[in-house]
Write a protein that holds these residues in place. Structure first.
Motif, PDB file in Angstrom:
ATOM      1  N   GLY A 417      -2.280   6.311   4.551  1.00 27.48           N
ATOM      2  CA  GLY A 417      -1.627   7.025   5.794  1.00 27.48           C
ATOM      3  C   GLY A 417      -0.287   7.516   4.656  1.00 27.48           C
ATOM      4  N   THR A 418      -0.607   7.860   3.239  1.00 26.42           N
ATOM      5  CA  THR A 418       0.515   8.286   2.853  1.00 26.42           C
ATOM      6  C   THR A 418       0.142   9.468   2.097  1.00 26.42           C
ATOM      7  OG1 THR A 418       2.370   7.833   1.328  1.00 26.42           O
ATOM      8  CG2 THR A 418       0.700   6.461   0.984  1.00 26.42           C
ATOM      9  N   ASP A 419       0.995  10.351   1.416  1.00 28.46           N
ATOM     10  CA  ASP A 419       0.927  11.588   0.012  1.00 28.46           C
ATOM     11  C   ASP A 419       2.169  11.029  -1.061  1.00 28.46           C
ATOM     12  OD1 ASP A 419      -1.460  12.294   1.348  1.00 28.46           O
ATOM     13  OD2 ASP A 419      -0.795  13.849   1.922  1.00 28.46           O
ATOM     14  N   THR A 420       2.640  10.012  -0.239  1.00 23.92           N
ATOM     15  CA  THR A 420       3.865  10.213  -1.038  1.00 23.92           C
ATOM     16  C   THR A 420       3.426  10.145  -3.118  1.00 23.92           C
ATOM     17  OG1 THR A 420       4.829   8.241  -0.072  1.00 23.92           O
ATOM     18  CG2 THR A 420       5.906   8.663  -1.962  1.00 23.92           C
ATOM     19  N   GLY A 421       4.137  11.264  -3.334  1.00 27.00           N
ATOM     20  CA  GLY A 421       3.747  10.933  -5.448  1.00 27.00           C
ATOM     21  C   GLY A 421       2.639  11.270  -5.416  1.00 27.00           C
ATOM     22  N   LEU A 422       1.315  11.253  -5.294  1.00 31.15           N
ATOM     23  CA  LEU A 422      -0.093  10.854  -6.041  1.00 31.15           C
ATOM     24  C   LEU A 422       0.127  12.316  -7.579  1.00 31.15           C
ATOM     25  CD1 LEU A 422      -2.634  11.659  -2.542  1.00 31.15           C
ATOM     26  CD2 LEU A 422      -1.620   9.558  -3.610  1.00 31.15           C
ATOM     27  N   PRO A 423      -0.239  11.147  -7.433  1.00 26.69           N
ATOM     28  CA  PRO A 423      -1.021  12.137  -9.146  1.00 26.69           C
ATOM     29  C   PRO A 423      -1.871  12.520  -9.129  1.00 26.69           C
ATOM     30  CG  PRO A 423      -1.546   9.468  -9.709  1.00 26.69           C
ATOM     31  CD  PRO A 423      -0.981   9.823  -7.860  1.00 26.69           C
ATOM     32  N   ALA A 424      -1.924  13.069  -9.888  1.00 23.32           N
ATOM     33  CA  ALA A 424      -4.192  13.684  -9.777  1.00 23.32           C
ATOM     34  C   ALA A 424      -4.393  13.143 -11.943  1.00 23.32           C
ATOM     35  CB  ALA A 424      -3.955  15.234 -10.339  1.00 23.32           C
ATOM     36  N   PHE A 425      -5.722  13.143 -11.775  1.00 19.22           N
ATOM     37  CA  PHE A 425      -6.337  11.863 -13.138  1.00 19.22           C
ATOM     38  C   PHE A 425      -7.071  12.591 -13.600  1.00 19.22           C
ATOM     39  CE2 PHE A 425      -4.885   9.200 -10.385  1.00 19.22           C
ATOM     40  CZ  PHE A 425      -3.591   7.224 -11.640  1.00 19.22           C
ATOM     41  N   ARG A 431     -10.103   8.028  -9.580  1.00 14.90           N
ATOM     42  CA  ARG A 431     -11.011   8.501  -8.915  1.00 14.90           C
ATOM     43  C   ARG A 431      -9.641   8.853  -7.204  1.00 14.90           C
ATOM     44  NH1 ARG A 431     -16.104   7.469  -6.179  1.00 14.90           N
ATOM     45  NH2 ARG A 431     -17.347   8.314  -7.859  1.00 14.90           N
ATOM     46  N   VAL A 432      -8.674   9.732  -6.824  1.00 14.62           N
ATOM     47  CA  VAL A 432      -8.017   9.870  -5.812  1.00 14.62           C
ATOM     48  C   VAL A 432      -8.443   9.735  -3.853  1.00 14.62           C
ATOM     49  CG1 VAL A 432      -5.906  11.109  -5.115  1.00 14.62           C
ATOM     50  CG2 VAL A 432      -5.922  10.201  -7.272  1.00 14.62           C
ATOM     51  N   HIS A 433      -8.544   9.494  -3.697  1.00 18.34           N
ATOM     52  CA  HIS A 433      -8.521   9.415  -2.150  1.00 18.34           C
ATOM     53  C   HIS A 433      -7.507   8.770  -1.636  1.00 18.34           C
ATOM     54  CE1 HIS A 433     -12.145   9.564   0.962  1.00 18.34           C
ATOM     55  NE2 HIS A 433     -11.147   8.509   1.541  1.00 18.34           N
ATOM     56  N   ARG A 434      -7.622  10.124  -0.185  1.00 18.80           N
ATOM     57  CA  ARG A 434      -6.908   9.927   0.880  1.00 18.80           C
ATOM     58  C   ARG A 434      -6.683   9.741   1.932  1.00 18.80           C
ATOM     59  NH1 ARG A 434      -5.546  14.415  -2.144  1.00 18.80           N
ATOM     60  NH2 ARG A 434      -3.224  14.761  -2.724  1.00 18.80           N
ATOM     61  N   THR A 435      -6.408   8.044   2.877  1.00 21.57           N
ATOM     62  CA  THR A 435      -7.481   8.235   4.283  1.00 21.57           C
ATOM     63  C   THR A 435      -6.259   7.536   5.391  1.00 21.57           C
ATOM     64  OG1 THR A 435      -9.253   7.006   5.246  1.00 21.57           O
ATOM     65  CG2 THR A 435      -7.138   5.832   3.327  1.00 21.57           C
ATOM     66  N   ASP A 436      -7.120   8.025   6.309  1.00 19.89           N
ATOM     67  CA  ASP A 436      -5.753   7.702   7.030  1.00 19.89           C
ATOM     68  C   ASP A 436      -4.979   6.552   7.953  1.00 19.89           C
ATOM     69  OD1 ASP A 436      -5.319   9.980   8.253  1.00 19.89           O
ATOM     70  OD2 ASP A 436      -7.109   9.635   9.662  1.00 19.89           O
ATOM     71  N   ALA A 437      -3.957   6.143   8.464  1.00 19.32           N
ATOM     72  CA  ALA A 437      -3.272   4.035   8.735  1.00 19.32           C
ATOM     73  C   ALA A 437      -4.794   3.906   8.855  1.00 19.32           C
ATOM     74  CB  ALA A 437      -1.842   4.309   8.726  1.00 19.32           C
ATOM     75  N   TYR A 438      -5.196   2.051   8.374  1.00 18.70           N
ATOM     76  CA  TYR A 438      -5.549   1.485   8.647  1.00 18.70           C
ATOM     77  C   TYR A 438      -5.175   0.268   8.362  1.00 18.70           C
ATOM     78  CZ  TYR A 438     -10.255  -0.982   7.539  1.00 18.70           C
ATOM     79  OH  TYR A 438     -11.395  -1.664   7.798  1.00 18.70           O
ATOM     80  N   GLU A 439      -5.721  -1.204   9.651  1.00 21.21           N
ATOM     81  CA  GLU A 439      -4.898  -1.946   9.819  1.00 21.21           C
ATOM     82  C   GLU A 439      -5.756  -3.188   8.178  1.00 21.21           C
ATOM     83  OE1 GLU A 439      -5.007  -5.507  13.131  1.00 21.21           O
ATOM     84  OE2 GLU A 439      -6.027  -3.773  13.129  1.00 21.21           O
ATOM     85  N   TYR A 441      -5.211  -2.664   5.592  1.00 17.12           N
ATOM     86  CA  TYR A 441      -4.568  -2.227   4.285  1.00 17.12           C
ATOM     87  C   TYR A 441      -2.612  -1.978   4.793  1.00 17.12           C
ATOM     88  CZ  TYR A 441      -8.668  -1.142   1.188  1.00 17.12           C
ATOM     89  OH  TYR A 441      -9.738  -0.931  -0.088  1.00 17.12           O
ATOM     90  N   GLY A 442      -2.419  -1.101   5.975  1.00 11.93           N
ATOM     91  CA  GLY A 442      -1.188  -1.023   6.164  1.00 11.93           C
ATOM     92  C   GLY A 442      -1.531   0.568   6.022  1.00 11.93           C
ATOM     93  N   LYS A 443      -0.365   1.173   5.773  1.00 11.68           N
ATOM     94  CA  LYS A 443       0.128   1.826   4.371  1.00 11.68           C
ATOM     95  C   LYS A 443       0.677   1.428   3.530  1.00 11.68           C
ATOM     96  CE  LYS A 443       2.551   5.247   6.830  1.00 11.68           C
ATOM     97  NZ  LYS A 443       3.699   5.986   7.670  1.00 11.68           N
TER      98      LYS A 443
END
Length: 479
Positions: A417-425, A431-439, A441-443
């Motif tokens: 639920g966030t893209d805040t400051g995502l780095p690349a490795f 491995r970087v993975h983005r996903t929607d907010a999910y109960e 985990y929260g955000k």
């Protein structure tokens, strides 16, 4: 496997039980050169550790054998209490829960230990590894640069050695590491794999017979024609011969000796609980039964052992292949010994009837919040918690799950639920993975370790690079 075919070795693993084989698989997929040695000429033949807990199923799925475990195992049958040859009532010995988004396995899975080992050995061979059977450790020496293992077939040199050689560990004794523990039950027990005439006993229940001489159970083993027999002896000593096992069944049940058509394997033991005073001596590590011995009640021994391997494997991989400081290996004992102590206490209480086989036996709630590798929290989770499963919800993910994203030897940086400051490795280690907010985990941002636990968590990437550097992950650039 011929010992003289081994050219260079990073790790010698002593013992080809579930712990040693799981570690061999984990190291092989990390391209760590491991040699598994086993003094017996073949894999252990009995059913002994037959219960696979939900957390261990997650581990086995990550190691690439989830489908095989599903195919060859089955749910634990409901208990049936007998008295004087008559059925009395059903008694379910386990907590059963339906699978959820976060916890895909809700109940123990039954599979004989010999089958678990066959599956892991096949996977090890797929990954390019193998086991040197009929090869005993006769001694070891270690220095600042490595370990020399003296084997019955010759000597080998490696960076590290792992003792996965059971409760009577040759390695532990050679190192002089004591075991502190107690007798859980003074009554000896017998365990055997038997076959029963088809018309004599159904395979729908786990049959439980109680009497003055002690209890006796017959549990059908999924994927086989076998039953596991377990019997307590309040008086006398177990007779493990085929005739003795048949006579035991005839004396304590409504079955006749002839109803036991085969006795495939049998052994006796005395339930005890013991914990090694330390899990490491220099370049040598203790894992599995070499480090902790459980009562079989509650099905914690094999499961705790496999998870020892899962914890140690990624750390050895980071040190040997990714330049992590050797100090990372200190965290193995710091994280696993408290867990083993807790599971020993649980097994003992269940054996003595002081606690039911509830949620704690599933090991889904275990974690490392107080461990040295746990930093921060975000959303609903704290570092050190098990990373829940759930829908991946990423571009082109289709029906993939988070466990599909986590699967493999890498770290995963999960942005929920966030893209805040995502780095690349750039190193391929994360491995970087983005996903929607999910109960579940929260955000927030969650760094999932290779063993499926959250190592670092935060609202943004502040402090992430500093956390990763001692783990052998340094190549970070901004998107």
């Amino acid at each position: 496997m011929e010992l003289n075919s081994v050219k260079e070795i990073d790790v010698v693993i002593v013992g080809a039980g579930p712990c040693g084989l799981a570690l061999g698989c984990d190291l092989a997929r990390r391209r760590v050169r491991a040699l598994v040695v086993e003094q017996s000429p073949a894999l252990f033949p009995g059913s002994r550790g037959k219960g696979i807990q939900p957390r261990t199923r997650e581990v086995l799925d990550d190691l690439g054998v989830g489908d095989a475990v599903r195919e060859h195992g089955g749910p634990a049958p409901v208990g049936m209490v007998w008295q004087d040859g008559e059925r009395q009532q059903e008694h379910d010995m386990f907590r059963r829960a339906s699978p959820t988004e976060a916890e895909p396995y809700g109940e123990p899975w039954m599979m004989p230990q010999w089958r678990t080992q066959e599956i892991l050995l096949a996977r090890l061979r797929e990954l390019g590894g193998d086991v040197a059977f009929s090869t005993a450790l006769t001694g070891l020496d270690q220095d600042a640069d490595g370990v020399t293992a003296r084997l019955s077939t010759g000597s080998v040199r490696a960076s590290y050695l792992v003792a996965a050689d059971g409760g009577r560990s040759t390695v532990r004794r050679a190192l002089g590491i004591a075991m502190t523990g107690e007798s859980v039950d003074p009554a000896p027990m017998l365990v055997a794999d038997v076959r029963v005439a088809e018309d004599a006993l159904d395979r729908l229940n786990w049959h439980v017979m109680s009497g003055e001489q002690g209890f006796l159970t017959l549990c059908p083993l999924p994927g086989t024609a076998d039953f596991q027999l377990v019997a307590q002896f309040k008086e006398g000593e177990p007779d493990t011969s085929q005739e003795g096992v048949r006579a035991l069944v005839a004396a304590r049940t409504h079955l006749t000796a002839q109803d036991i058509t085969e006795v495939l394997w049998s052994s006796d033991f005395r339930p005890r609980a013991a914990l090694a005073d330390r899990f490491r001596d220099g370049r040598v590590f203790l894992a599995g039964d070499a480090a902790h011995v459980h009562s079989p009640a509650g099905g914690q021994g094999l499961n705790t052992s496999v998870q020892d391997a899962y914890n140690l494997g990624w750390k050895l991989g980071q040190v040997l292949r990714h330049g992590a400081p050797v100090a990372l290996l200190d965290s193995y004992e710091e994280e696993r010994r408290p867990i083993a102590a807790d599971m020993l206490g649980l097994s003992t209480r269940i054996h003595r009837g002081e606690q039911e086989r509830g949620a704690a036996t599933q090991q889904l709630g275990l974690g490392y919040r107080e461990g040295p590798l746990s930093v921060g929290r975000a959303g609903a989770l704290h570092s050190g918690d098990r990373a829940p499963d759930g829908p991946a919800y990423g571009p082109a993910d289709g029906g993939r799950r988070l466990f599909d994203i986590f699967r493999g030897p890498q770290f995963t940086l999960l942005a929920v639920g966030t893209d805040t400051g995502l780095p690349a490795f750039d190193s391929g280690v994360v491995r970087v993975h983005r996903t929607d907010a999910y109960e579940a985990y929260g955000k927030g941002l969650f760094l999932v370790r290779p063993d499926g636990y959250i190592g670092w968590a935060g609202e943004d990437t502040s402090g992430l690079a500093q956390y990763l550097a001692p783990l052998g992950v340094a190549a970070i650039t901004r998107c």
